[in-house]
Write an enzyme that holds these catalytic residues in place. Sequence first.
Site, PDB file in Angstrom:
ATOM      1  N   ARG A 197       0.562  44.053 -59.435  1.00 31.39           N
ATOM      2  CA  ARG A 197       0.704  42.596 -59.496  1.00 31.39           C
ATOM      3  C   ARG A 197      -0.664  41.915 -59.498  1.00 31.39           C
ATOM      4  NH1 ARG A 197       4.401  41.850 -55.886  1.00 31.39           N
ATOM      5  NH2 ARG A 197       6.120  41.446 -57.297  1.00 31.39           N
ATOM      6  N   ALA A 198      -1.633  42.472 -58.785  1.00 26.37           N
ATOM      7  CA  ALA A 198      -2.956  41.854 -58.739  1.00 26.37           C
ATOM      8  C   ALA A 198      -3.588  41.806 -60.125  1.00 26.37           C
ATOM      9  CB  ALA A 198      -3.859  42.625 -57.770  1.00 26.37           C
TER      10      ALA A 198
END
Length: 703
Positions: free
Chosen positions: A281-282
Amino acid sequence: MTTAHNTTPQYPFTAVVGMDDLRLALLLNAVSPAVGGVLVRGEKGTAKSTAVRALSALMPAVDVVGGCRFACAPDAPDPGCPDGPHETGAVEERPTRMVELPVGASEDRLVGALDIERALSEGVKAFEPGLLADAHRGILYVDEVNLLHDHLVDLLLDAAAMGASYVEREGVSVRHAARFLLVGTMNPEEGELRPQLLDRFGLTVEVAASREPDERVTVVRRRLAYDADPAGFAADWAAEEDALRGRIAAARELLPRVTLGDAALRQIAATCAAFEVDGMRADIVMARTATALAAWAGRTDVLEEDVRQAALLALPHRRRRNPFDAPGLDEDKLDQTLEEFGPDEGTGGDDDPEPDGPDGGPDGGGPDGSGPDGGGQPPQDGGPEEAPLPPEAELPHQQEREAPQTPQAPEKPEPESAPQGGAAGEKAAVGATEPFRTRRLDVPGLGEGADGRRSRARTAHGRTTGARRPQGALGKLHLAATVQAAAPHQRARGRSGRGLVVRRDDLREAVREGREGNLVLFVVDASGSMAARKRMSAVKGAVLSLLLDAYQRRDKIGLITFRGTGAELALPPTSSVEAGAARLEQLPTGGRTPLSEGLLRAHEVLRVERMRDASRRPLLVVVTDGRATGGPEPVVRATRAARLLAGEGTASVVVDCEAGPVRLGLAGELARELQGTAITLDELRADSVSALVRTVQGNRKAA
């Protein structure tokens, strides 16, 4: 509750002083809602809420299907909308909503309420939308998000992940779309967020009050002017608001044409890998943020400075490895990674510092005149006539957010020349040993406190143990008990069809048993008898481990230390486990052992907390070797204090720190007076072979 639209205008966004990172993060989400929202961390009184509320006035209006309570878009209505199916008809334009979720909101208020009585008797889905429906295609604002109850956090996580909300009541379900910009504010001193919710926020920023007198004067003058004449103040800033609103619209229009080159994408991936963030997700959030930064600057190419700024906003809260790691990013490491994986010299492309002209935009820059250096900042600090800001790259990136990957012991204080108690000199603080997983210590009986993970309690969630008549609004329906209550009356009620004739008096709600969070009050002996360096290091490691366990079990914690002639409340009861760990690291030792003073101070703290929150049950953890040497008749006074706590039913455990070949067993005697349990440091470990499964029963019979 939903923000009311009244005649009082919001404080203008462009009038907010300072807080460059916060304003930039909010504006990037206005440009690209796919960034995923903002978590604002900071001390109280720093205008966090003011800035967030001001954002809603800058968001473009949305078109909705006329009469739809779920804000369906006319060009793409939700096929599963409870108010659907929608036919071509009236289209309404309305301002973007900002919905506020109160910390104490109920589940029904968040997701909506289903009329179970009508569902059973008439077979219809009578659904009253909740806050998630109101926030669809708008902003969901959660003030003090770190204090939100666990079950509401779970519902938010589900809605954020799926873009929809599901309401289930005994086989009857309703689903509706729920896509929103999630903005949360929190004071870290009051506790941290669960990692699952923390990761749902796209960006995070730290805010703090300025220490510059001139800037503080500006803040006060503007606030006083707004309070005296909100409409006039808003009118003075209307031109700046319109310009910023226009820049947001222009950036949104440009966003689909922004190109994320392979070089920039490689830097993003390398940065996330270098800081060892979990999952992917980062990477995705950084890519979306860098793209939004380019669009905000009026460019169609993502540059290295966009990637750098995206990392500073998207990674600090994702690199935390345990609850005691402060959010932050090592900027030297970030610059080194970007340089190592940057584009080769002479290749052009992403290296061009001015792809769209000298001002970094198609027409020489956006409305606020920002330059080419990475995203640009919103206008700030001046009045309507003030000059534009310098390029964003020249602004500080809040160096105070930097933090090492692992907790570091603070600088050891110099010994005091006048030691407390006078019997032994004070010794400097020592570091703690590595924390370990502890056994669960719980409070006996069945409580009714806030949801948590420590002691047994009657809660809104958990396993069903029985049924009862609703006490107020119906919670979780107990279907079998409801049918059983209604069945004997069907003939008298004239039942003729297949449906069950159900009256409100028949309804039964489920009684559930789950876990609650407690108030864990630590009373730590810091006297000379505990001052051996190796021994105190092990004691601190044990308390640190218990603090970590309290964080995971959603407890409040407090810390009392005693040495010399008295006891000190080092940390009033709070949800901030980090604060407890910091106080522990700085704890010096030395002097006599006023055990009675520590116990009496604990009694006073628990008395006050009982008045504040009677439902949160306490667990007293005394960390000592059991010696009592401070004051007159120290042993007698300590015994009386222990019996006072026991008489009020305080659950307690004594962590026996006695060491050496000769053991006096004084900690065990203290535990008996407290009617609690004594365990050694070794038995505290969850993986200890010598310790069996133990709870804080002591000599007390389970309630």
